[in-house]
Write a protein that holds these residues in place. Sequence first.
Motif, PDB file in Angstrom:
ATOM      1  N   ARG A   2       0.831  -1.210   0.000  1.00  0.00           N
ATOM      2  CA  ARG A   2       0.000   0.000   0.000  1.00  0.00           C
ATOM      3  C   ARG A   2       0.864   1.259   0.000  1.00  0.00           C
ATOM      4  O   ARG A   2       0.566   2.226  -0.700  1.00  0.00           O
ATOM      5  N   LEU A   5       2.216   1.842  -3.495  1.00  0.00           N
ATOM      6  CA  LEU A   5       1.186   2.372  -4.391  1.00  0.00           C
ATOM      7  C   LEU A   5       0.914   3.841  -4.112  1.00  0.00           C
ATOM      8  O   LEU A   5       0.743   4.630  -5.044  1.00  0.00           O
ATOM      9  N   GLN A   6       0.857   4.206  -2.827  1.00  0.00           N
ATOM     10  CA  GLN A   6       0.631   5.614  -2.488  1.00  0.00           C
ATOM     11  C   GLN A   6       1.788   6.474  -2.981  1.00  0.00           C
ATOM     12  O   GLN A   6       1.582   7.553  -3.533  1.00  0.00           O
ATOM     13  N   MET A  50       2.126  -7.706  -6.122  1.00  0.00           N
ATOM     14  CA  MET A  50       0.781  -7.135  -6.261  1.00  0.00           C
ATOM     15  C   MET A  50      -0.037  -7.958  -7.256  1.00  0.00           C
ATOM     16  O   MET A  50      -1.218  -8.221  -7.034  1.00  0.00           O
ATOM     17  N   ARG A  89      -8.916  -0.972  -8.244  1.00  0.00           N
ATOM     18  CA  ARG A  89      -8.567  -0.282  -6.987  1.00  0.00           C
ATOM     19  C   ARG A  89      -7.191   0.361  -7.078  1.00  0.00           C
ATOM     20  O   ARG A  89      -6.890   1.280  -6.331  1.00  0.00           O
ATOM     21  N   ALA A  90      -6.359  -0.118  -7.970  1.00  0.00           N
ATOM     22  CA  ALA A  90      -5.003   0.418  -8.136  1.00  0.00           C
ATOM     23  C   ALA A  90      -5.006   1.440  -9.267  1.00  0.00           C
ATOM     24  O   ALA A  90      -5.914   1.451 -10.097  1.00  0.00           O
TER      25      ALA A  90
END
Length: 187
Positions: A2, A5-6, A50, A89-90
């Motif tokens: 996470r 990704l952020q 991922m 979601r990504a």
Amino acid sequence: MRAALQLWSAGDFDEAYEASTAADIARAAGVSKGTFYFHFASKEDLLAEMASATAQTVIDEIEDGIGKELPLRSLTDRVAAALARRVTRAPRAAALRAGTLGFSSRAGAVTLAGPRLGVAFEALVRYGKQRGELGASIDEQEGAAMLTAVSAEAIIRWGAGNRSAAWLRRTLRNRAQVVLDGMTHTE
């Protein structure tokens, strides 16, 4: 994952991905660089993980549907919806990069140790054969390869364009049904 990704989603994904280092990702996650390397050899491996987590979501959905003895078409619809939910979601660029990473892994550039979509789709094809909804002579690996190819290409198209999550869900479902329908009419 996470935190990565952020970090990568702040601004242009590709630029952020290229500019980031393991130390940057570790700092964003609040862990040491050693901890990052304990889990991942590189940021490419993190991206591959991922993809494996997405494949595990599909495997879980298939196992749940098999346990409920769903008809193959209903199970395929659920799998397509779960895959689309997870992918959308990504950031789109993450889906695009992960999709192309999967192609390079087949050439030996990256080793995908975790679950893969092919494993999930093999289970789906095997289930269809057991239920008598697919031809008994269907090669499960070949069927899974076809399902993986049409799914990966749809994900890459979604990642590269501006299509909606509904488009991806519908396209994944329709493509899978075309492939599976073809497997019912074999010798």
